[in-house]
Design an enzyme around this catalytic site. Sequence first.
Site, PDB file in Angstrom:
ATOM      1  N   LYS A  90      95.317  18.025 130.292  1.00  0.00           N
ATOM      2  CA  LYS A  90      95.798  18.089 128.813  1.00  0.00           C
ATOM      3  C   LYS A  90      96.377  19.433 128.533  1.00  0.00           C
ATOM      4  O   LYS A  90      95.664  20.529 128.916  1.00  0.00           O
ATOM      5  CB  LYS A  90      94.856  17.912 127.767  1.00  0.00           C
ATOM      6  CG  LYS A  90      95.361  18.014 126.131  1.00  0.00           C
ATOM      7  CD  LYS A  90      95.939  16.836 125.773  1.00  0.00           C
ATOM      8  CE  LYS A  90      96.657  16.915 124.514  1.00  0.00           C
ATOM      9  NZ  LYS A  90      98.049  17.251 124.817  1.00  0.00           N
ATOM     10  N   LYS A 114      90.058  26.741 127.334  1.00  0.00           N
ATOM     11  CA  LYS A 114      90.282  26.582 126.028  1.00  0.00           C
ATOM     12  C   LYS A 114      89.798  25.267 125.444  1.00  0.00           C
ATOM     13  O   LYS A 114      89.062  24.836 124.688  1.00  0.00           O
ATOM     14  CB  LYS A 114      91.716  26.763 125.964  1.00  0.00           C
ATOM     15  CG  LYS A 114      92.233  26.475 124.408  1.00  0.00           C
ATOM     16  CD  LYS A 114      93.782  26.435 124.084  1.00  0.00           C
ATOM     17  CE  LYS A 114      94.380  27.673 124.725  1.00  0.00           C
ATOM     18  NZ  LYS A 114      96.177  27.668 124.310  1.00  0.00           N
ATOM     19  N   LYS A 126      99.467  22.533 132.441  1.00  0.00           N
ATOM     20  CA  LYS A 126     100.479  22.744 131.621  1.00  0.00           C
ATOM     21  C   LYS A 126     101.881  22.571 132.606  1.00  0.00           C
ATOM     22  O   LYS A 126     101.628  22.261 133.886  1.00  0.00           O
ATOM     23  CB  LYS A 126     100.606  24.647 131.878  1.00  0.00           C
ATOM     24  CG  LYS A 126     101.103  25.245 130.628  1.00  0.00           C
ATOM     25  CD  LYS A 126     100.500  25.030 129.257  1.00  0.00           C
ATOM     26  CE  LYS A 126     101.178  25.714 128.349  1.00  0.00           C
ATOM     27  NZ  LYS A 126     100.345  25.864 126.927  1.00  0.00           N
ATOM     28  N   GLY A 165     103.427  20.250 123.037  1.00  0.00           N
ATOM     29  CA  GLY A 165     104.524  21.108 123.013  1.00  0.00           C
ATOM     30  C   GLY A 165     103.988  22.544 123.164  1.00  0.00           C
ATOM     31  O   GLY A 165     102.854  22.891 123.428  1.00  0.00           O
ATOM     32  N   ASP A 166     104.710  23.689 123.794  1.00  0.00           N
ATOM     33  CA  ASP A 166     104.397  25.155 123.703  1.00  0.00           C
ATOM     34  C   ASP A 166     105.708  25.712 123.481  1.00  0.00           C
ATOM     35  O   ASP A 166     106.562  25.326 122.599  1.00  0.00           O
ATOM     36  CB  ASP A 166     103.914  25.313 125.050  1.00  0.00           C
ATOM     37  CG  ASP A 166     103.413  26.791 125.455  1.00  0.00           C
ATOM     38  OD1 ASP A 166     102.214  26.954 124.730  1.00  0.00           O
ATOM     39  OD2 ASP A 166     103.939  27.676 126.018  1.00  0.00           O
ATOM     40  N   ASN A 241     106.551  28.175 116.099  1.00  0.00           N
ATOM     41  CA  ASN A 241     105.538  27.045 115.404  1.00  0.00           C
ATOM     42  C   ASN A 241     104.288  28.020 115.044  1.00  0.00           C
ATOM     43  O   ASN A 241     103.782  27.899 113.872  1.00  0.00           O
ATOM     44  CB  ASN A 241     105.271  26.155 116.464  1.00  0.00           C
ATOM     45  CG  ASN A 241     103.934  25.261 115.970  1.00  0.00           C
ATOM     46  OD1 ASN A 241     103.036  25.422 116.351  1.00  0.00           O
ATOM     47  ND2 ASN A 241     104.318  24.381 114.998  1.00  0.00           N
ATOM     48  N   SER A 379      95.608  18.117 118.947  1.00  0.00           N
ATOM     49  CA  SER A 379      96.166  17.019 119.797  1.00  0.00           C
ATOM     50  C   SER A 379      94.988  16.229 120.135  1.00  0.00           C
ATOM     51  O   SER A 379      95.300  14.919 120.390  1.00  0.00           O
ATOM     52  CB  SER A 379      96.763  17.948 121.145  1.00  0.00           C
ATOM     53  OG  SER A 379      97.737  18.364 120.820  1.00  0.00           O
TER      54      SER A 379
HETATM   55  P1  NDP Z   1     107.856  28.577 119.576  1.00  0.00           P
HETATM   56  O1  NDP Z   1     109.025  28.528 120.662  1.00  0.00           O
HETATM   57  O2  NDP Z   1     107.939  27.807 118.696  1.00  0.00           O
HETATM   58  O3  NDP Z   1     108.139  30.145 119.196  1.00  0.00           O
HETATM   59  C1  NDP Z   1     107.835  31.080 120.151  1.00  0.00           C
HETATM   60  C2  NDP Z   1     108.218  32.502 119.249  1.00  0.00           C
HETATM   61  O4  NDP Z   1     107.982  33.432 120.163  1.00  0.00           O
HETATM   62  C3  NDP Z   1     109.670  32.741 118.806  1.00  0.00           C
HETATM   63  O5  NDP Z   1     109.722  33.520 117.896  1.00  0.00           O
HETATM   64  C4  NDP Z   1     110.317  33.406 120.226  1.00  0.00           C
HETATM   65  O6  NDP Z   1     111.546  34.077 119.947  1.00  0.00           O
HETATM   66  C5  NDP Z   1     109.188  34.351 120.464  1.00  0.00           C
HETATM   67  N1  NDP Z   1     109.140  34.751 121.967  1.00  0.00           N
HETATM   68  C6  NDP Z   1     109.108  33.767 122.854  1.00  0.00           C
HETATM   69  N2  NDP Z   1     109.190  34.359 124.213  1.00  0.00           N
HETATM   70  C7  NDP Z   1     109.529  35.813 123.934  1.00  0.00           C
HETATM   71  C8  NDP Z   1     109.590  36.964 124.737  1.00  0.00           C
HETATM   72  N3  NDP Z   1     109.494  36.711 125.975  1.00  0.00           N
HETATM   73  N4  NDP Z   1     109.683  37.925 123.983  1.00  0.00           N
HETATM   74  C9  NDP Z   1     109.409  38.201 122.781  1.00  0.00           C
HETATM   75  N5  NDP Z   1     109.319  37.242 121.964  1.00  0.00           N
HETATM   76  C10 NDP Z   1     109.180  35.926 122.396  1.00  0.00           C
HETATM   77  O7  NDP Z   1     106.398  28.620 120.523  1.00  0.00           O
HETATM   78  P2  NDP Z   1     105.003  28.613 119.770  1.00  0.00           P
HETATM   79  O8  NDP Z   1     104.937  29.342 118.563  1.00  0.00           O
HETATM   80  O9  NDP Z   1     104.558  27.274 120.063  1.00  0.00           O
HETATM   81  O10 NDP Z   1     104.305  29.349 120.954  1.00  0.00           O
HETATM   82  C11 NDP Z   1     103.671  30.776 120.582  1.00  0.00           C
HETATM   83  C12 NDP Z   1     102.615  31.066 121.554  1.00  0.00           C
HETATM   84  O11 NDP Z   1     101.711  30.310 121.102  1.00  0.00           O
HETATM   85  C13 NDP Z   1     102.894  30.958 123.065  1.00  0.00           C
HETATM   86  O12 NDP Z   1     102.153  31.980 123.696  1.00  0.00           O
HETATM   87  C14 NDP Z   1     102.178  29.576 123.304  1.00  0.00           C
HETATM   88  O13 NDP Z   1     101.720  29.531 124.635  1.00  0.00           O
HETATM   89  C15 NDP Z   1     101.099  29.860 122.461  1.00  0.00           C
HETATM   90  N6  NDP Z   1     100.502  28.590 121.859  1.00  0.00           N
HETATM   91  C16 NDP Z   1     101.077  27.703 121.454  1.00  0.00           C
HETATM   92  C17 NDP Z   1     100.573  26.314 120.873  1.00  0.00           C
HETATM   93  C18 NDP Z   1     101.279  25.274 120.284  1.00  0.00           C
HETATM   94  O14 NDP Z   1     100.565  24.353 119.751  1.00  0.00           O
HETATM   95  N7  NDP Z   1     102.520  25.278 120.049  1.00  0.00           N
HETATM   96  C19 NDP Z   1      99.106  26.081 120.936  1.00  0.00           C
HETATM   97  C20 NDP Z   1      98.417  27.308 121.652  1.00  0.00           C
HETATM   98  C21 NDP Z   1      99.168  28.567 122.039  1.00  0.00           C
HETATM   99  P3  NDP Z   1     112.726  33.494 120.395  1.00  0.00           P
HETATM  100  O15 NDP Z   1     112.974  32.307 119.439  1.00  0.00           O
HETATM  101  O16 NDP Z   1     113.853  34.899 120.300  1.00  0.00           O
HETATM  102  O17 NDP Z   1     112.572  33.103 121.687  1.00  0.00           O
HETATM  103  O1  2IT Z   2      98.541  26.572 124.809  1.00  0.00           O
HETATM  104  C1  2IT Z   2      98.171  25.408 124.100  1.00  0.00           C
HETATM  105  O2  2IT Z   2      97.006  25.254 123.612  1.00  0.00           O
HETATM  106  C2  2IT Z   2      99.235  24.438 123.641  1.00  0.00           C
HETATM  107  N1  2IT Z   2     100.503  24.841 123.818  1.00  0.00           N
HETATM  108  C3  2IT Z   2      98.988  23.152 123.200  1.00  0.00           C
HETATM  109  C4  2IT Z   2      98.669  22.026 124.082  1.00  0.00           C
HETATM  110  C5  2IT Z   2      98.613  20.751 123.789  1.00  0.00           C
HETATM  111  O3  2IT Z   2      98.084  19.912 124.207  1.00  0.00           O
HETATM  112  O4  2IT Z   2      98.312  20.425 122.331  1.00  0.00           O
END
Ligand code: NDP
Ligand code: 2IT
Length: 448
Positions: A90, A114, A126, A165-166, A241, A379
């Site tokens: 997952k 996690k 992943k 998503g990620d 997100n 999830s």
């Molecule tokens: P999104 O794509 O929705 O947003 C990512 C954000 O981070 C955007 O503002 C983006 O800017 C910025 N960003 C991405 N890459 C870079 C970079 N190299 N340098 C600077 N800014 C950057 O992703 P999420 O919000 O889903 O994910 C954000 C973080 O949270 C990640 O580390 C992800 O692994 C983690 N995460 C996400 C989960 C989820 O459920 N979605 C769960 C747990 C962890 P720009 O638009 O300019 O690229």
């Molecule tokens: O980093 C993370 O935990 C996620 N991107 C969410 C993974 C998931 O299966 O909901």
Amino acid sequence: MNKYIETVYNKLVEKDPDQKVFHQAALEVLESLEPAIKKYPKYQEFSILERITEPERSVQFRVPWKDDKGKIQVNRGYRIQFNSAIGPYKGGLRLHPTVNLGVLKFLGFEQVFKNSLTTLPMGGAKGGSDFDPKGKSDAEVERFCESFMFELYRHIGQFIDIPAGDIGVGGREIGYFYGAYRKITNNHGTGVLTGKGGGWGGSLIRPEATGYGVVYFVEEMLKTKKHDIKGKTVCISGSGNVAQYAAEKCIQLGAKVVTLSDSNGWIHDPTGITKEKLAWVMDLKNNRRGRIEEYGEQFKVDYSTQGSPWSVKCDIALPCATQNEVDGKEAKTLVDNGTTAVCEGANMPTVPEGVEIFIENKILYGPGKAANAGGVSVSGLEMAQNSQRIFWNREEVDAKLQEIMKSIHANAYKTSELFGAKGNYVIGANIAGFLKVADAMIDQGQYA
Ligand code: NDP
Ligand code: 2IT
């Protein structure tokens, strides 16, 4: 460092010398496991560290897709199925030009621990691609997602592997993935992906879950010092997100959020981002797919392409963008500015030197694999609802999310105490996550 840990770490560096972020993630976990490895010789006896640092399976594939000009483009797709000892694989899918095998191995490895912490039966994985959704039309993103699924479908399933998503993958992409999956397999297998739309199997609160969960975790950490979040100043990085819903929950609980960023720059709104301004950001990022720079113009506040939100004085810092976005110098600035809590919405956003600075200075530091587990937890709740063919309401899901975040905090805290490092959530979360997976592997014999 303990000899066994050192040998395992050196071998994985030797085997894949280019996978720097994976080495970083592995070293952080391995070092923190030392008290558990010493206490329980069985983990060395059963070669658990050698096994747990090697993915069970890595799939790499070609993703050809036609751009709007009719030209065929080629990207690389991956799915790293890291560990399935406690449940089906997952974890999310990341679409970003920086994606490669090393990045996904780091993310898959983190996901194992996690998911173990969530209390739900989920293994770790992943996947993703070096495809860059930025600047692509909806039709191009759709064609890419369909082509990606033409290969991925054979590796996933509700009892096998459940992607979500990620970075770069939100509701739009999950829709395209799911549509393609259904068409290819003739199977309305709602349990095969999470983060689905509410009308076709998605759980309420999944979009909010990671960001809300981070703030619930902050609240739990603050409680140990008899503080709460109300009235606190919060710096957040990212504007995707996780950042959006972390900001929403902070605002709901009476905190003042003063920064957001994207990969081009960051804004500082000293009067605080209101509910209305946040709604504008959500439309900017989720519908118009614009840049955070526009916030500066719209609300007449500073926008900068230099430095980062971590230079702004705050009580609480929530890195919610990407890995290694808080360096040692920035960690020191946060400490010098009197920040009391740092809680990671992103995966591994703080470099090792920064983590050390937080821990040495006894700041409340919530590492990503505990603090951002709310997303994968909901999830897991989406999977549970899909299996039962029912839907829970918002209040039910939110209550379960809060309960899970509390239990992750309590488990990490209690484990840190048990292993002689009270309040060190890195040691607590890593050991607690590890023990469950490692014991399952021992129970299941040599091939697990
Ligand atoms: P999104 O794509 O929705 O947003 C990512 C954000 O981070 C955007 O503002 C983006 O800017 C910025 N960003 C991405 N890459 C870079 C970079 N190299 N340098 C600077 N800014 C950057 O992703 P999420 O919000 O889903 O994910 C954000 C973080 O949270 C990640 O580390 C992800 O692994 C983690 N995460 C996400 C989960 C989820 O459920 N979605 C769960 C747990 C962890 P720009 O638009 O300019 O690229
Ligand atoms: O980093 C993370 O935990 C996620 N991107 C969410 C993974 C998931 O299966 O909901």
